[in-house]
Design an enzyme around this catalytic site. Structure first.
Site, PDB file in Angstrom:
ATOM      1  N   ARG A   1       8.810 -11.804  20.531  1.00  0.00           N
ATOM      2  CA  ARG A   1       8.991 -10.677  19.627  1.00  0.00           C
ATOM      3  C   ARG A   1       9.734  -9.545  20.326  1.00  0.00           C
ATOM      4  NH1 ARG A   1       3.931  -7.500  16.777  1.00  0.00           N
ATOM      5  NH2 ARG A   1       3.742  -6.585  18.849  1.00  0.00           N
TER       6      ARG A   1
ATOM      7  N   TYR B   1      -3.180  -5.687 -18.565  1.00  0.00           N
ATOM      8  CA  TYR B   1      -1.879  -6.328 -18.792  1.00  0.00           C
ATOM      9  C   TYR B   1      -2.002  -7.829 -19.031  1.00  0.00           C
ATOM     10  CZ  TYR B   1       0.733  -2.157 -17.522  1.00  0.00           C
ATOM     11  OH  TYR B   1       1.276  -0.902 -17.510  1.00  0.00           O
TER      12      TYR B   1
ATOM     13  N   MET C   1      -0.902  -0.177 -11.899  1.00  0.00           N
ATOM     14  CA  MET C   1      -0.330   0.665 -10.847  1.00  0.00           C
ATOM     15  C   MET C   1      -1.299   1.781 -10.430  1.00  0.00           C
ATOM     16  SD  MET C   1       3.216   2.825 -10.705  1.00  0.00           S
ATOM     17  CE  MET C   1       4.314   1.488 -11.113  1.00  0.00           C
TER      18      MET C   1
ATOM     19  N   LYS D   1      -0.228   4.074  15.924  1.00  0.00           N
ATOM     20  CA  LYS D   1       1.019   3.870  15.165  1.00  0.00           C
ATOM     21  C   LYS D   1       0.722   3.870  13.662  1.00  0.00           C
ATOM     22  CE  LYS D   1       0.400  -1.117  15.784  1.00  0.00           C
ATOM     23  NZ  LYS D   1       0.853  -2.310  16.527  1.00  0.00           N
TER      24      LYS D   1
END
Ligand code: PLP
Length: 385
Positions: A154, A276, A324, A55
């Site tokens: 679940r 930053y 980022m 998955k």
């Protein structure tokens, strides 16, 4: 709009094999190791079939390469979370392979799922009724997997719902329940009392569907509670050489490495702010390397000031915030000649495992892996055989 010239240049670059280094890094998967780990799970559960959980694009590593490689090694059962993931894999797997959709049968998807030969995991009474109705409409019995909830709250039918289903007129005439499955909440804590309770409930519920095969174990249970392997084991994480229970086994082969590119090296004097908000201020003159990987690549922001990367066996601490698209490593400890722009540093590999990162970040190794983004070049090594 790119200019015509730009489009042509791009074409030429492609034709002459010029590789444009836009990638944040290189994520390598050793397919021989994946297959060795698959075979290792088989030795833990010799009587069971091993169904690979691929998955989320094989935990972000590339299901379209990994699943067929496992098929070459003999794997015939593949679990994904969504029908769309299953549909993507259908054409790259042998016809004898079975694909199961763990998240169940989405409304209206019966036809697509059935005609593609994909087996839904029926998680609710509604899904079971829809599947039966489809089979009735087509005049043919159709296979499926049934999930029962044994204590994770679940997915799957509870005890009363299971009884309701078994009393449902025509259900067993139209739905061929191949597998009854459940999932353990605490398999990564081998002596958790919840495990024994779930095992007991599973035995009782599965006994109500005696013709179906049994499937209970994920990676952690396959390694730590292999007596509960049943007929079909569902490992994901261990296939990539990651131990789901710390130090449960030394027999897994690490399958993943991640390296990022150094894009700039600079020397800075004392008392200079880095990154930053100047979270880090140099305590003395330092040499810093800017790496081409950031939180947009799944290299977590939480590693700022805590994590490290490695070069030639030397630990290089990350300083300041992770941005980022970049982060900064302190390379003062190694000579200037040993680290230059375009060198690659190790983020995951011999010195730092996915589990090490998960421990540092107080998260699951699954979460570290699946976060790793799309800007890496994915390289597959080793032979599928
Ligand atoms: C994801 C998943 C697995 C595989 O878990 P690992 O810890 O990666 O082995 C097995 N079964 C189910 C139901 C899952 O959702």
């Amino acid at each position: 709009m790119p200019s015509e010239a730009a489009v042509r240049l791009n074409e030429i670059a492609g034709r002459i094999g010029l590789s444009v280094p836009v990638e944040a890094g290189v994520l390598s998967v050793d397919l021989s190791a994946v297959i060795a780990n698959y075979r290792f799970v088989q030795t833990k559960a010799p009587a069971a079939r091993i169904g690979a959980v691929v998955k989320a694009d094989a935990y972000g590593l590339g299901a379209s390469t990994i699943a067929p490689a496992l098929a070459v090694a003999g794997c015939r059962d593949f679990f994904v979370a969504h029908l769309a993931e299953a549909l993507e894999l259908v054409s790259s797997l042998p016809e004898s392979a079975r694909l199961y959709v763990l998240n169940g049968l989405a409304p209206g998807m019966e036809g697509l799922c059935a005609e593609a030969g994909i087996l839904p995991v029926l998680n609710t009474l509604e899904q079971a009724r829809d599947w039966q109705a489809y089979a009735v409409a087509k005049g043919r019995k159709w296979p499926a997997v049934l999930q029962v909830d044994t204590g994770m709250s679940r997915l799957g039918l509870g005890t009363d719902e299971l009884e309701t289903l078994l009393r449902q007129p025509g259900f067993s005439d139209w739905v061929d329940l191949r597998v009854v499955m459940s999932h353990l909440a605490c398999a990564d804590i081998p002596d958790a009392p919840a495990n024994a309770e779930q095992v007991r409930r599973f035995a009782a519920m599965a006994a109500r569907v005696p013709e179906a095969e049994r499937s209970l174990a994920n990676s952690a249970a396959a390694i730590g509670m292999s007596e509960q392997a049943g007929d079909l084991v569902r490992p994901g994480l261990v296939l990539y050489g990651i131990d789901p229970i710390s130090d449960a086994t030394t027999e897994l082969r690490p399958a993943i490495t991640l390296d990022a590119r150094v894009i700039q090296v600079r020397s800075v004097p004392v008392s200079v702010g880095v990154g930053y908000d100047h979270d880090y201020v140099t305590p003395s003159p330092r040499r810093l390397a800017t790496l081409s990987i950031g939180y947009a690549d799944g290299w977590p922001r939480a590693l700022g000031g805590r994590g490290a990367v490695w070069l030639n066996g030397v630990r290089l601490p990350l300083v300041g915030r992770v941005s980022m698209d970049t982060c900064t490593a302190d390379v003062t400890e190694i000579s200037a000649e040993s680290v230059q722009a375009d060198d690659m540093v190790e983020l995951i590999g011999q010195h730092q495992s996915v589990s090490d990162l998960a421990t540092l970040l107080d998260t699951a190794p699954h979460a570290v892996l699946t976060a790793l983004g799309k800007r890496f070049e994915r390289r597959f090594t080793g032979q599928a055989h």
